[in-house]
Scaffold this active site. Structure first.
Site, PDB file in Angstrom:
ATOM      1  N   GLY A  54      -6.964   1.898  -5.597  1.00 30.39           N
ATOM      2  CA  GLY A  54      -6.598   0.498  -4.541  1.00 30.39           C
ATOM      3  C   GLY A  54      -7.736   0.665  -3.334  1.00 30.39           C
ATOM      4  CG  ASN A  55      -9.398  -2.570  -0.207  1.00 29.88           C
ATOM      5  OD1 ASN A  55     -10.276  -1.814   0.502  1.00 29.88           O
ATOM      6  ND2 ASN A  55      -9.918  -3.982  -0.336  1.00 29.88           N
ATOM      7  CB  ALA A  57      -5.108   0.439   4.600  1.00 30.92           C
ATOM      8  CB  SER A  58      -4.231  -0.466  -1.352  1.00 26.30           C
ATOM      9  OG  SER A  58      -4.327   0.773  -1.665  1.00 26.30           O
ATOM     10  N   GLY A  59      -1.779   1.439   0.434  1.00 23.53           N
ATOM     11  CA  GLY A  59      -0.516   2.086   0.081  1.00 23.53           C
ATOM     12  C   GLY A  59      -0.579   3.398  -0.896  1.00 23.53           C
ATOM     13  CE  LYS A  60      -6.413   4.834  -1.609  1.00 26.91           C
ATOM     14  NZ  LYS A  60      -6.310   3.745  -0.743  1.00 26.91           N
ATOM     15  CB  THR A  61      -0.979   7.908   1.923  1.00 25.80           C
ATOM     16  OG1 THR A  61      -2.363   8.035   1.812  1.00 25.80           O
ATOM     17  CG2 THR A  61      -0.090   8.959   2.432  1.00 25.80           C
ATOM     18  CB  THR A  62       3.092   4.602   0.698  1.00 28.09           C
ATOM     19  OG1 THR A  62       2.948   4.503   1.702  1.00 28.09           O
ATOM     20  CG2 THR A  62       4.508   4.229   0.295  1.00 28.09           C
ATOM     21  CD  GLU A 130      -5.568   8.982  -1.458  1.00 30.35           C
ATOM     22  OE1 GLU A 130      -5.447   8.129  -0.682  1.00 30.35           O
ATOM     23  OE2 GLU A 130      -5.102  10.175  -1.033  1.00 30.35           O
TER      24      GLU A 130
END
Length: 262
Positions: A54-55, A57-62, A130
């Protein structure tokens, strides 16, 4: 001449594995299976590699944090800390400030560090990564080239390295989880983050990355999609995203529940 160091490295690695350990062919997961413990229980255990794409700040870390406490999952965040400090140098920061000068430098190192992520011996049934070496090439190298910030000779050299890796080293993936997020949402989230390098990222850059992800994983463009794709719409607040991840837990972690194709 450029490929000689990597060929030597691969040859040494294969010799360490011993006779009869050659992979069955490109894309085979045999090389990683041989790196796991030899007891029968481990050999018969189904293992899978899942890449969260994903881009920025798309939420990958979440997503990675959500699954990090799940049994039998090893989580590999993007090695951003390495990209920010290579023996005292910060190629990530340099690239964001002058992509034309430092794009090749950063992407060469990104390709190396992502290769390291892919080829580490897998000790648990599920590896959650990630991004991947594939998105490094198909999204970020491609964006630098299309935007005119990567000369064609640099683009060709990076592509030659990537193509050789895919042909000769197991970097296969079993599932891609695509966190589909509007560039405007990513831009607003970036403003709330504290990564120094990201302060200079404009909305136009996020928009270009978004369109390359759509071209690769949704529309089917110039590049191969090497695994089934699970699309999760990620324009939501934290609570809603956690609910969506829970709803998709089985589809992400259970191989039998996955359908092929985007």
């Amino acid at each position: 001449m450029l490929l000689r160091p990597l060929r030597s490295w691969a040859a040494r690695a294969l010799r360490r594995e011993g006779p009869g350990s050659l992979p069955s062919g490109p894309g085979s997961r045999g090389a990683q299976r041989r790196a796991w413990p030899r007891d029968k229980e481990r050999e018969n255990e189904k293992k899978s590699v899942i890449c969260v794409e994903g881009n920025i700040a798309s939420g990958k870390t979440t997503c990675l944090d959500f699954f990090s406490n799940t049994a039998d999952i090893e989580v590999f965040p993007e090695p951003v800390s390495k990209w920010r400090n290579v023996r005292g140098h910060n190629p990530l920061g340099l690239m964001y400030h002058d992509a034309s000068r430092w794009g090749l430098t950063l992407q060469t190192y990104v390709q190396l560090t992502m290769l390291d992520q892919h080829t580490r011996p897998q000790t648990l049934p599920v590896r959650l990564m990630e991004r991947s070496i594939h998105s490094a090439r198909y999204i970020f190298v491609e964006n630098l080239y299309r935007s005119g910030k990567l000369p064609e000779v640099d683009y060709v050299v990076l592509s030659e390295w990537f193509d050789w890796i895919v042909r000769n080293i197991d970097v296969s993936v079993d599932l891609i989880v695509y966190l589909r997020t509007a560039p405007e949402t990513c831009y607003q989230r970036l403003k709330m983050r504290c990564r120094e390098e990201e302060k200079v990222i404009p909305l136009e850059y996020l928009d270009a990355i978004h369109h390359l992800y759509e071209e690769w994983l949704i529309k089917g463009g110039l590049f191969p999609v090497m695994a089934p794709v699970l699309v999760i719409e990620a324009d939501h607040d934290m609570q809603k995203m956690l609910e969506l991840l829970e709803q998709n837990r089985d589809r992400i972690l259970t191989p039998e529940s996955r359908k092929h194709g985007p």
